[in-house]
Enzyme design. Structure first.
Site: not given
Length: 413
Positions: A194, A285, A295, A306
Site C-alpha cells: 500500500h 472507489e 474520503y 479479508y
C-alpha cells in the site's frame, strides 16, 4: 471437426448478472496482437472462454459475431503491441520525440525508442523491491520540452523502514543527471504494501502524489499528523502546497482518508481531478477530489476485511465525501486516464480504468462529475492491466507481470 464449448452471455454491470441466453459455439484460439475486435466482440470472446451452458445453435453465433464485428463500426479498434518482455512494468510516459519511458518495478527506467529498441537509463535511485514496492510512476514536467525534467515515484528504504518517495532529475541522452529525492513520506513503515505512488502534474506548478496507508497502519489515513493514506501536493522542488490550516505551517496534505489510491487523472475541460483506490474485499472507489476533504477510510467503506469481518459498519458519514462509483466485488483498479479524443467518439468524456483482477479495462462515462455508463473493454487480451494512458488522444495499455507488454489501441481505418 471443431471442438465445441458451451458458454453463457450475461449482462456486465453493477447489477447482478442476468441470464440472457445460452448457446454452443466453436472454441476460439487465444488472440494475438495486432487484433481487430469491437468492444461487443470483446465481451463475447470473454464469455466464450469461461462458461458451460447447453446448446442453442452455431447459427446464432454467426449472427452475433457479425453484429459485433460489423454492426458498431465506430467502436472497432486494433490492438498493436509496441513492446513486450517488460519485467513488472508499472507506468508509462510519452516523450516529445515519440519515444517512451517505462518504469519496471524492480528498479529500472526503460527508454523505448521509436524503432522498438530499448535501454535502461542510468542515474536512477535505489529502491526497495519487495511485496508491492519498487518503481511506480513517471511523469514529465509541463515544460519538459525546454527543461527535460521528469519525476519518478518509488519505494525508498528497506524492510524495517520504507516509504513512498519522489525523485526529480533531468533526462540527458541516455541517463538521468542532477537527480535528487525531493519528497519522502515522513511516516516510514515496515510493511511492503500500500504505497499509492501515482503522480499527477497540475496547474503547471505543482504535483499531486497518492500515498497508501501501509496496510497495517490504516488508522493513520484519518490523522493529519501522518502522510499515510493521503494525496499530497507540493511544488517541483518538494515544498508543501497542501491545505493550510489555521495556526499551523503549510502542509503537504491535500486530501485524506484514502486506503491505497493508484489511479489519478484530470478532466482537462473542467479541471476536476478523479482518483480511484483499492478497497479491502470489495469497496473499490472512484472519487472526485476536493482540496481539504476526507474520503473516509477506514471510518467508512463499502468493503469488508479479508477475514470477512467488518472494517466499519458505515458506508457514509457526515463530513466524509462519498465515492461517485464503487465495485463490489473488487476489480483491483490500477492505472486511470481521461479520454477526450475523437478516434472513438463513443468513449469521449470517459475514465479508462485498468482492472487487475478482471483482466480488462473498465470505461466509465462521466457527465456532470457522475458516472452514467459502465462498459468493459479489451477483455480479449485476458491480461492484468497495470496502466492506462492517453497521449495526444492515443490510448496505451501496460500489462502487468514478469512478461508485460505495451499495447497501443488504434482505430480501424
Amino acid at each position: 471437426r471443431t471442438p465445441w464449448k458451451n458458454i453463457e452471455i450475461s449482462s456486465h454491470n453493477k447489477t447482478p448478472k442476468r441470464f440472457l441466453m445460452s448457446l454452443q459455439i466453436p472454441r476460439m484460439p487465444s488472440p494475438l496482437s495486432p487484433l481487430v475486435r469491437s468492444t461487443k466482440a470483446a465481451r463475447l470472446y470473454q464469455v466464450l472462454r469461461s462458461s458451460s451452458r447447453p446448446v442453442l445453435g452455431p447459427i446464432v453465433v454467426v449472427a452475433l459475431l457479425t453484429h459485433s464485428l460489423f454492426g458498431y463500426g465506430q467502436e472497432r479498434y486494433q490492438l498493436y503491441t509496441r513492446a513486450d518482455d517488460l519485467r513488472w512494468p508499472w507506468s508509462i510516459a510519452a516523450l516529445p520525440s515519440g519515444e517512451f519511458l517505462i518504469t519496471e518495478r524492480e528498479g529500472r527506467l526503460v527508454l523505448l525508442r521509436t524503432d522498438g529498441s530499448r535501454m535502461v537509463l542510468t542515474g536512477t535511485p535505489d529502491t526497495y523491491f519487495a511485496g508491492q514496492g519498487g518503481y511506480f510512476d513517471v511523469v514529465l514536467s509541463p515544460a519538459f520540452a525546454n527543461d527535460k525534467t521528469l519525476f519518478l515515484s518509488y519505494a525508498a528504504g528497506d524492510s524495517n523502514a520504507n516509504a513512498t518517495a519522489v525523485f526529480k532529475a533531468t533526462l540527458e541522452d541516455e541517463s538521468l543527471v542532477e537527480g535528487n529525492t525531493i519528497l519522502q513520506v515522513k511516516r516510514t513503515k515496515d510493511t511492503p504494501h500500500h504505497y499509492g505512488g501515482r503522480l499527477l502534474a497540475i496547474d503547471g506548478e505543482t504535483l499531486l502524489l497518492t500515498t497508501g496507508e501501509g496496510f497495517e497502519y490504516r488508522e493513520e489515513a484519518q490523522s493529519l499528523a501522518s502522510e499515510l493514506g493521503k494525496v499530497l501536493r507540493f511544488d517541483f522542488d518538494g515544498n508543501p502546497r497542501g491545505v493550510r490550516r489555521t495556526g499551523k505551517p503549510e502542509s503537504t496534505i491535500w486530501t485524506y482518508g484514502h486506503r491505497n489510491p493508484q489511479g489519478l487523472t484530470v478532466n482537462p475541460r473542467t479541471g476536476q481531478i478523479y482518483l480511484h483506490e483499492h478497497g479491502p474485499r470489495g469497496g473499490d472507489e472512484v472519487n472526485v477530489l476536493l482540496a481539504g476533504s476526507n474520503y473516509g477510510w477506514p471510518a467508512v467503506t463499502h468493503g469488508v476485511d479479508y477475514s470477512g469481518a467488518y472494517v466499519s459498519p458505515f458506508r457514509s458519514a457526515p463530513g466524509m465525501v462519498d465515492p461517485i462509483w464503487t465495485w463490489v466485488p473488487s476489480i483491483a483498479p490500477s492505472g486511470m486516464a481521461w479520454y477526450a479524443g475523437d478516434d472513438f467518439p463513443e468513449w469521449k468524456d470517459s475514465l479508462l480504468i485498468g482492472a487487475l483482477v478482471d483482466r480488462e479495462v473498465r470505461r466509465l462515462k462521466i457527465a456532470d462529475a457522475e458516472v452514467v455508463e459502465e462498459e468493459t473493454l479489451f477483455a480479449e487480451l485476458d491480461q492484468r492491466i497495470r496502466d492506462v494512458r492517453v497521449f495526444d488522444d492515443r490510448i496505451f495499455l501496460l500489462t502487468d507481470g514478469e512478461q508485460g507488454s505495451l499495447i497501443e489501441v488504434r482505430p480501424l481505418r
